[in-house]
Design a protein around this motif. Structure first.
Motif, PDB file in Angstrom:
ATOM      1  N   VAL A  24       0.535  -1.143  -0.227  1.00 45.83           N
ATOM      2  CA  VAL A  24       0.095   0.223  -0.003  1.00 45.83           C
ATOM      3  C   VAL A  24       0.717   1.188  -0.074  1.00 45.83           C
ATOM      4  CG1 VAL A  24      -2.000  -1.205   1.269  1.00 45.83           C
ATOM      5  CG2 VAL A  24      -0.406   0.100   2.681  1.00 45.83           C
ATOM      6  N   GLY A  25       1.988   0.927  -0.020  1.00 44.02           N
ATOM      7  CA  GLY A  25       2.917   2.308  -0.135  1.00 44.02           C
ATOM      8  C   GLY A  25       3.371   2.840   1.182  1.00 44.02           C
ATOM      9  N   LEU A  26       3.774   1.951   2.183  1.00 44.93           N
ATOM     10  CA  LEU A  26       3.814   2.821   3.605  1.00 44.93           C
ATOM     11  C   LEU A  26       5.131   1.815   3.881  1.00 44.93           C
ATOM     12  CD1 LEU A  26       0.754   2.224   5.633  1.00 44.93           C
ATOM     13  CD2 LEU A  26       1.784   4.150   4.812  1.00 44.93           C
ATOM     14  N   TYR A  27       6.372   2.190   2.962  1.00 45.40           N
ATOM     15  CA  TYR A  27       7.696   1.492   3.016  1.00 45.40           C
ATOM     16  C   TYR A  27       8.379   1.966   4.473  1.00 45.40           C
ATOM     17  CZ  TYR A  27       6.638   1.312  -1.561  1.00 45.40           C
ATOM     18  OH  TYR A  27       5.942   1.050  -3.041  1.00 45.40           O
ATOM     19  N   ARG A  28       8.188   3.143   5.091  1.00 47.21           N
ATOM     20  CA  ARG A  28       9.006   3.348   6.423  1.00 47.21           C
ATOM     21  C   ARG A  28       8.411   2.589   7.296  1.00 47.21           C
ATOM     22  NH1 ARG A  28       8.897   6.983  10.659  1.00 47.21           N
ATOM     23  NH2 ARG A  28      11.092   7.387  11.700  1.00 47.21           N
ATOM     24  N   LEU A 159     -11.798  -6.680   3.745  1.00 44.52           N
ATOM     25  CA  LEU A 159     -11.140  -7.840   3.640  1.00 44.52           C
ATOM     26  C   LEU A 159     -11.719  -9.319   3.517  1.00 44.52           C
ATOM     27  CD1 LEU A 159      -7.883  -8.966   3.940  1.00 44.52           C
ATOM     28  CD2 LEU A 159      -8.413  -8.763   6.341  1.00 44.52           C
ATOM     29  N   ARG A 160     -12.468  -9.556   4.691  1.00 45.03           N
ATOM     30  CA  ARG A 160     -13.363 -10.702   4.665  1.00 45.03           C
ATOM     31  C   ARG A 160     -14.269 -11.096   3.596  1.00 45.03           C
ATOM     32  NH1 ARG A 160     -18.353 -10.660   8.250  1.00 45.03           N
ATOM     33  NH2 ARG A 160     -18.860  -9.567   6.205  1.00 45.03           N
ATOM     34  N   ASP A 161     -14.856  -9.911   2.856  1.00 40.99           N
ATOM     35  CA  ASP A 161     -15.766 -10.055   1.743  1.00 40.99           C
ATOM     36  C   ASP A 161     -15.114 -10.095   0.316  1.00 40.99           C
ATOM     37  OD1 ASP A 161     -17.589 -10.197   3.587  1.00 40.99           O
ATOM     38  OD2 ASP A 161     -18.527  -8.406   3.308  1.00 40.99           O
ATOM     39  N   ARG A 162     -14.156  -9.232   0.226  1.00 37.36           N
ATOM     40  CA  ARG A 162     -13.450  -9.010  -0.926  1.00 37.36           C
ATOM     41  C   ARG A 162     -11.938  -9.369  -1.305  1.00 37.36           C
ATOM     42  NH1 ARG A 162     -15.651  -2.874  -2.343  1.00 37.36           N
ATOM     43  NH2 ARG A 162     -14.063  -3.222  -3.889  1.00 37.36           N
ATOM     44  N   GLY A 163     -11.474  -9.787  -0.222  1.00 40.05           N
ATOM     45  CA  GLY A 163     -10.159 -10.232  -0.056  1.00 40.05           C
ATOM     46  C   GLY A 163      -8.960  -8.906   0.028  1.00 40.05           C
ATOM     47  N   GLU A 164      -7.616  -9.283  -0.002  1.00 37.37           N
ATOM     48  CA  GLU A 164      -6.600  -8.673   0.369  1.00 37.37           C
ATOM     49  C   GLU A 164      -6.481  -7.612  -0.967  1.00 37.37           C
ATOM     50  OE1 GLU A 164      -2.887 -10.263   1.247  1.00 37.37           O
ATOM     51  OE2 GLU A 164      -3.491 -10.854   3.044  1.00 37.37           O
ATOM     52  N   LYS A 165      -6.432  -8.145  -2.168  1.00 38.57           N
ATOM     53  CA  LYS A 165      -5.999  -7.163  -3.331  1.00 38.57           C
ATOM     54  C   LYS A 165      -7.065  -6.085  -3.403  1.00 38.57           C
ATOM     55  CE  LYS A 165      -5.798  -7.609  -8.373  1.00 38.57           C
ATOM     56  NZ  LYS A 165      -5.964  -8.594  -9.481  1.00 38.57           N
ATOM     57  N   ASP A 166      -8.384  -6.236  -3.110  1.00 40.71           N
ATOM     58  CA  ASP A 166      -9.328  -5.183  -3.235  1.00 40.71           C
ATOM     59  C   ASP A 166      -9.200  -4.206  -2.084  1.00 40.71           C
ATOM     60  OD1 ASP A 166     -10.339  -5.804  -5.783  1.00 40.71           O
ATOM     61  OD2 ASP A 166     -12.315  -6.625  -5.038  1.00 40.71           O
ATOM     62  N   THR A 167      -8.999  -4.911  -0.992  1.00 40.46           N
ATOM     63  CA  THR A 167      -8.824  -3.928   0.342  1.00 40.46           C
ATOM     64  C   THR A 167      -7.519  -3.238   0.327  1.00 40.46           C
ATOM     65  OG1 THR A 167     -10.021  -5.607   1.652  1.00 40.46           O
ATOM     66  CG2 THR A 167      -8.711  -4.099   2.733  1.00 40.46           C
ATOM     67  N   PHE A 168      -6.490  -3.760  -0.034  1.00 40.60           N
ATOM     68  CA  PHE A 168      -5.225  -3.179  -0.236  1.00 40.60           C
ATOM     69  C   PHE A 168      -5.197  -1.827  -1.180  1.00 40.60           C
ATOM     70  CE2 PHE A 168      -2.094  -6.406   1.409  1.00 40.60           C
ATOM     71  CZ  PHE A 168      -2.888  -6.615   2.470  1.00 40.60           C
ATOM     72  N   ARG A 169      -6.067  -2.135  -2.446  1.00 36.47           N
ATOM     73  CA  ARG A 169      -6.291  -0.895  -3.466  1.00 36.47           C
ATOM     74  C   ARG A 169      -7.196   0.049  -2.730  1.00 36.47           C
ATOM     75  NH1 ARG A 169     -10.380   0.227  -5.717  1.00 36.47           N
ATOM     76  NH2 ARG A 169     -11.474  -1.751  -5.408  1.00 36.47           N
ATOM     77  N   ILE A 171      -7.095   0.975   0.354  1.00 38.96           N
ATOM     78  CA  ILE A 171      -6.168   1.648   1.240  1.00 38.96           C
ATOM     79  C   ILE A 171      -5.400   2.536   0.593  1.00 38.96           C
ATOM     80  CG2 ILE A 171      -4.355   1.413   2.912  1.00 38.96           C
ATOM     81  CD1 ILE A 171      -5.719  -1.330   3.924  1.00 38.96           C
ATOM     82  N   ARG A 172      -4.781   2.130  -0.523  1.00 44.05           N
ATOM     83  CA  ARG A 172      -4.036   3.057  -1.557  1.00 44.05           C
ATOM     84  C   ARG A 172      -4.666   4.206  -1.773  1.00 44.05           C
ATOM     85  NH1 ARG A 172      -2.227  -1.674  -3.570  1.00 44.05           N
ATOM     86  NH2 ARG A 172      -3.405  -1.344  -5.307  1.00 44.05           N
ATOM     87  N   GLU A 173      -5.927   3.751  -2.781  1.00 40.92           N
ATOM     88  CA  GLU A 173      -6.530   4.887  -3.323  1.00 40.92           C
ATOM     89  C   GLU A 173      -7.608   5.744  -2.468  1.00 40.92           C
ATOM     90  OE1 GLU A 173      -8.530   2.673  -6.590  1.00 40.92           O
ATOM     91  OE2 GLU A 173      -6.516   2.194  -7.335  1.00 40.92           O
ATOM     92  N   VAL A 174      -7.724   5.105  -1.328  1.00 41.72           N
ATOM     93  CA  VAL A 174      -9.039   6.075  -0.664  1.00 41.72           C
ATOM     94  C   VAL A 174      -8.298   6.599   0.690  1.00 41.72           C
ATOM     95  CG1 VAL A 174     -11.354   6.086   0.571  1.00 41.72           C
ATOM     96  CG2 VAL A 174     -10.903   5.004  -1.674  1.00 41.72           C
TER      97      VAL A 174
END
Length: 184
Positions: A24-28, A159-169, A171-174
């Motif tokens: 999600v871009g939180l490298y540090r 996360l439960r309903d749509r999975g990691e891929k959609d949830t991480f997207r 988190i990044r976009e919203v």
């Protein structure tokens, strides 16, 4: 006796959080997540109360009514909602403070990684939400800011309903762009 087992558990957890944070871009935050677990106060409790299926802090708390390791940990790690309490100058009482979104995102990664670490091959994407729901029932999450709670429930339900891929997207976009969601 449990040195390597505990060390591997902490390392695995941190690796999983790092992977999620990087996604999600939180490298540090991914690199520095839970470094306090290597401080003697926390690491010693981890060795002494290691069980492999849950946090050693839970066992320490059962034995003494508190966990020194947890008190040390929550005071140094902003991805725990317990960190975000302060004295309200009007009421002069400790009250929850809204978590900044970057730490909310790290908290989601932390909860996913903890469930993956402790559940192993039995992990399901609904596990983090189920754990939160048990905490709510036990009133353990009563010091979480209401908006932080709504946002966390929203994300863990996604996360439960749509999975990691959609949830991480999401988190990044919203979430990390401070766009509104889970509003009251």
């Amino acid at each position: 006796m449990y040195f390597w087992k505990h060390f591997r558990t902490v390392a695995k957890h941190r690796r999983l959080v790092r992977k999620g944070c990087f996604a999600v871009g939180l490298y540090r935050q991914g690199l520095t997540h839970d470094l306090s677990k290597y401080a003697w106060t926390e690491f010693h409790s981890g060795l002494k109360y290691y069980q492999g299926t849950r946090s050693p802090n839970s066992k320490e708390r059962e034995l003494f009514g508190y966990s020194l390791a947890w008190m040390h940990h929550k005071g140094r790690n902003k991805h725990h909602f317990e960190y975000w309490t302060d004295i309200n100058i009007k009421t002069r009482r400790y009250e929850p403070v809204l978590m900044p979104r970057r730490y909310l995102a790290e908290m989601v990664m932390d909860r996913i990684a903890a469930c993956k670490t402790y559940h192993g091959k039995n992990y399901k994407e609904g596990d983090a939400l189920a754990y939160l729901e048990r905490s709510i029932e036990a009133k353990e999450a009563s010091m979480m800011h209401p908006q932080t709670m709504r946002e966390l429930v929203f994300l863990l339900t996604m996360l439960r309903d749509r999975g990691e891929k959609d949830t991480f997207r999401f988190i990044r976009e919203v979430v990390l762009k401070d766009k509104p969601f889970a509003e009251e």
